[in-house]
Write a protein that holds these residues in place. Structure first.
Motif, PDB file in Angstrom:
ATOM      1  N   VAL A 135       0.868  -1.077   0.063  1.00 56.18           N
ATOM      2  CA  VAL A 135      -0.049   0.003   0.055  1.00 56.18           C
ATOM      3  C   VAL A 135       1.023   1.155  -0.021  1.00 56.18           C
ATOM      4  N   ILE A 136       0.282   2.434  -0.196  1.00 56.52           N
ATOM      5  CA  ILE A 136       0.957   3.565  -0.022  1.00 56.52           C
ATOM      6  C   ILE A 136       1.240   4.168   1.310  1.00 56.52           C
ATOM      7  N   LEU A 137       2.225   4.669   1.697  1.00 49.77           N
ATOM      8  CA  LEU A 137       2.369   5.091   3.096  1.00 49.77           C
ATOM      9  C   LEU A 137       1.301   6.002   3.588  1.00 49.77           C
ATOM     10  N   GLU A 138       0.642   6.805   2.809  1.00 54.24           N
ATOM     11  CA  GLU A 138      -0.517   7.606   3.220  1.00 54.24           C
ATOM     12  C   GLU A 138      -1.629   6.531   4.066  1.00 54.24           C
TER      13      GLU A 138
ATOM     14  N   ARG B 243      12.170  10.126   5.795  1.00 50.00           N
ATOM     15  CA  ARG B 243      12.898  10.828   5.121  1.00 50.00           C
ATOM     16  C   ARG B 243      13.556  10.082   4.152  1.00 50.00           C
ATOM     17  N   TYR B 244      14.230  10.718   3.181  1.00 48.51           N
ATOM     18  CA  TYR B 244      14.672  10.073   1.908  1.00 48.51           C
ATOM     19  C   TYR B 244      16.073  10.291   1.883  1.00 48.51           C
ATOM     20  N   SER B 245      16.781   9.388   1.596  1.00 48.65           N
ATOM     21  CA  SER B 245      18.336   8.921   1.708  1.00 48.65           C
ATOM     22  C   SER B 245      18.931   8.190   0.699  1.00 48.65           C
ATOM     23  N   ASP B 246      19.456   8.845  -0.490  1.00 49.39           N
ATOM     24  CA  ASP B 246      20.022   8.272  -1.890  1.00 49.39           C
ATOM     25  C   ASP B 246      18.844   7.382  -2.270  1.00 49.39           C
TER      26      ASP B 246
ATOM     27  N   PRO C 112       7.026  13.913   4.641  1.00 49.15           N
ATOM     28  CA  PRO C 112       6.958  15.264   3.522  1.00 49.15           C
ATOM     29  C   PRO C 112       5.971  14.335   2.429  1.00 49.15           C
ATOM     30  N   ASN C 113       5.276  15.456   1.713  1.00 49.50           N
ATOM     31  CA  ASN C 113       4.270  14.818   0.716  1.00 49.50           C
ATOM     32  C   ASN C 113       4.659  13.969  -0.246  1.00 49.50           C
TER      33      ASN C 113
END
Length: 620
Positions: free
Chosen positions: A455-458, A527-530, A486-487
């Protein structure tokens, strides 16, 4: 014993039926019972929706009527205040000397005319009157009268006791102040105030009255709905109504019984209730008018709605019965054709049963009955051979056991039921229950519709919001959930049910043991990393010692189940299983890691590849 006997007789009757008759009977029962249940539920839902629509429509009509009533109230108050504020008029009334002819003429032409114009400027107002105790004042129709004319009025003492405060009084039929005969349609409402001048010295009583047909436009309107009526219950529990509207007489309603029913469920503001009178259902919508300390009621007959619903239900059911009869006849013919071979085989068997072993079984084809006939024919051949050898063999048959079908609850029925409970809670003002039912319904929908592991995180965040809302009922609102995502990451692909076990674990083993001291705070961030995404779930619970935290992380890496109570969620999935699922789907370089400080916090970090599901996923 009678019930057992009847059941035994029914079973014996069923056993005596032929196979063809049994199939038809089962066919009819299997169709009729579910359809009957469906029609009953559907009709009930249609009836409930119609009741809801009628309630909303009636409440809106009552609100509009309240606006008209408030406008009339303000008009009467404003008129009374203008009379009191006319000091020249008041000075004449309080004068303690008898006026001469010139003074009387001047008063009538000026001050009295001013008050008369107030009535002319407010055509809805019927009368403006001042009843004075001053013996020096001469009566002047239609404004100024002696107070002795109203000495027997039931409202006089109450007005005096209110010390200048307004009193609202309903008169279904009043006598003229000049003691003439009562006239028709004289139902009025009066605004009454004591006039004391100087202060605390009784000077008289001001009366501003209006016909009820002008005050209550809905109740006394020229166009009347034959299936509903408006009435008013005043502060003394008296019913004020339009006697020209014969709703109560036509319906045979006891107004006293209606008042008793209303007093049982009297709301503070707007409310509704249903009750039966002479087996006819009625819906009563009420609205409180605080200025009058009275309730405006709309009594609605549901007989037409009930009859229409029953008629629709009967038409549908009759149509289905007719269809079932036609289909049963068609099925009977088809079964007759299908069982034709079986009857031929049955006749052959009966002849064998009577000792004729020379029967030639003439059944062709490749279906099951033809195969059965072939084997029967082979059996006859063997039997003829064994007769010569005087060997009799017995054949045994086994009955097939019928397995009970597992009852399944239709998920849509559950959702509709929860929605009805939610609506009932909102009507009763139980908004906490309504919110809890909404959260529970969304959780059930999320759990039951499991068509995809991703599923999506939302969607996962919405699920844990609902979970925390329900847990807050149990913990008296001690939990606070904050989400910092974050959106652009809300469409990130995650495994379904990957966050809830961790949230549950944090509440059960981190926050609940400590919730008496501090408010439970749950923080979710991403958060996004690489090329990967990390999701952090942190609580302010009891935390763990460095040794416990290290042992837990080691168990996550090795796959050996950790024995510390913090490793398992309340639902049996736990951090260990979440870690195993992530590694199973994404690889061993991803998974779960735990950091904690005893007495301060515990943070669970989920690492997974960055996979944005464009447009979201609806397959949950």
């Amino acid at each position: 014993m009678d019930f057992q006997k009847k059941m035994k007789d029914a079973v014996n009757w069923f056993d005596r039926l032929s196979l063809q008759q049994k199939l038809i009977a089962l066919y009819v029962i299997i169709i009729i019972i579910p359809i009957s249940i469906f029609i009953s539920i559907y009709s009930s839902n249609v009836y409930d929706r119609a009741i809801t629509e009628i309630s909303i429509k009636s409440e809106n009509a009552l609100e509009i009527e309240k606006i008209h009533i408030k406008n009339n109230i303000e008009s009467m108050r404003r008129t009374a205040q203008m009379v009191v504020s006319d000091m020249e008029f008041i000075d004449f009334v309080k004068s303690r000397s008898e006026a001469n002819v010139d003074q009387l003429i001047d008063f009538r032409m000026n001050e009295l005319s001013n008050v008369t114009r107030l009535q002319a400027n407010n055509p809805a107002i019927e009368n403006i009157r001042l009843y004075t105790t001053n013996p020096y004042v001469t009566e002047m129709w239609p404004i100024l009268f002696k107070e002795e004319r109203i000495m027997e009025k039931p409202w006089r003492e109450e007005v005096i006791n209110r010390n200048g405060m307004e009193v609202w009084w309903f008169d279904q039929q009043t006598e003229d102040v000049l003691e003439r005969l009562p006239s028709q349609n004289t139902a009025k409402i009066s605004l009454l105030r004591e006039l004391d001048y100087p202060k605390d010295e009784h000077l008289g009583i001001i009366e501003i009255n209006m016909f009820l047909k002008n005050f209550f436009p809905k109740m006394f309107g020229t166009v009347q709905d034959p299936d509903s009526v408006y009435v008013v219950i005043d502060k003394d529990n008296n019913m004020i109504r339009n006697f020209q509207h014969t709703f109560f007489e036509d319906e045979g309603i006891d107004t006293k019984d209606l008042q008793r029913q209303f007093n049982k469920s009297k709301p503070e503001e707007t409310g509704s209730f249903q009750y039966d009178n002479n087996e006819t259902p009625y819906l009563v919508i009420s609205a409180y008018i605080d200025d009058l300390d009275a309730y405006l009621l709309n009594v609605i007959s549901l007989e037409g709605l009930y009859a229409e619903t029953a008629k629709t239900r009967n038409v549908i059911f009759s149509g289905i019965i007719f269809l079932v009869i036609i289909l049963s006849f068609v099925t009977y013919v088809l079964i007759l054709l299908l069982l034709k071979k079986m009857y031929k085989l049955k006749d052959s068997m009966e002849r064998v049963g009577h000792g004729d072993f020379s029967v030639d079984v003439e059944v062709d084809g490749q279906d099951e009955i033809s195969e059965l006939a072939f084997h029967f024919k082979s059996l006859l051949g063997k039997m003829n051979g064994l007769i010569a050898e005087a060997v009799n063999k017995q054949a045994a048959a086994k009955e097939t056991e019928l397995k009970a079908l597992k009852t399944q609850i239709d998920s849509h029925f559950l959702y509709n039921t929860l929605e009805n409970i939610k609506m009932m809670a909102e009507i009763e003002g139980e908004y906490a229950i309504s919110d809890a039912v909404t959260s529970l319904g969304e959780m059930m929908r999320y759990n039951l519709k499991w068509k995809n592991d991703f599923v999506i995180l939302e969607e996962e965040l919405n699920y844990i919001k609902n979970y925390v809302d329900i847990m807050n009922l149990r913990l008296d609102g001690q939990l606070t959930l904050t989400i910092d995502v974050p959106n652009e990451l809300r469409d990130q692909e995650v495994l379904k049910m990957s966050l809830q076990p961790i949230i549950e674990n944090a509440i059960k083993h981190g926050i609940i043991p400590n919730h008496q001291e501090d408010r439970g705070i749950l923080q979710v961030s991403a958060r996004y990393s690489d090329d990967y995404v990390t999701i952090d779930i942190q609580d302010n619970g009891v935390g763990m010692t460095p040794e416990q935290c290290e042992a837990l992380n080691k168990s996550l890496q090795t796959g050996v189940e950790h024995q510390n109570q913090g490793s398992k969620g309340g639902n049996g999935i736990g951090i260990q299983n979440v870690n195993e699922r992530i590694q199973l789907y994404y690889g061993t370089e991803y998974g779960v890691y735990v950091t904690s400080v005893e007495g301060e916090f515990t943070m669970v970090t989920l690492k997974m590849p960055c996979k944005i599901m464009k447009g979201g996923s609806q397959s949950v």
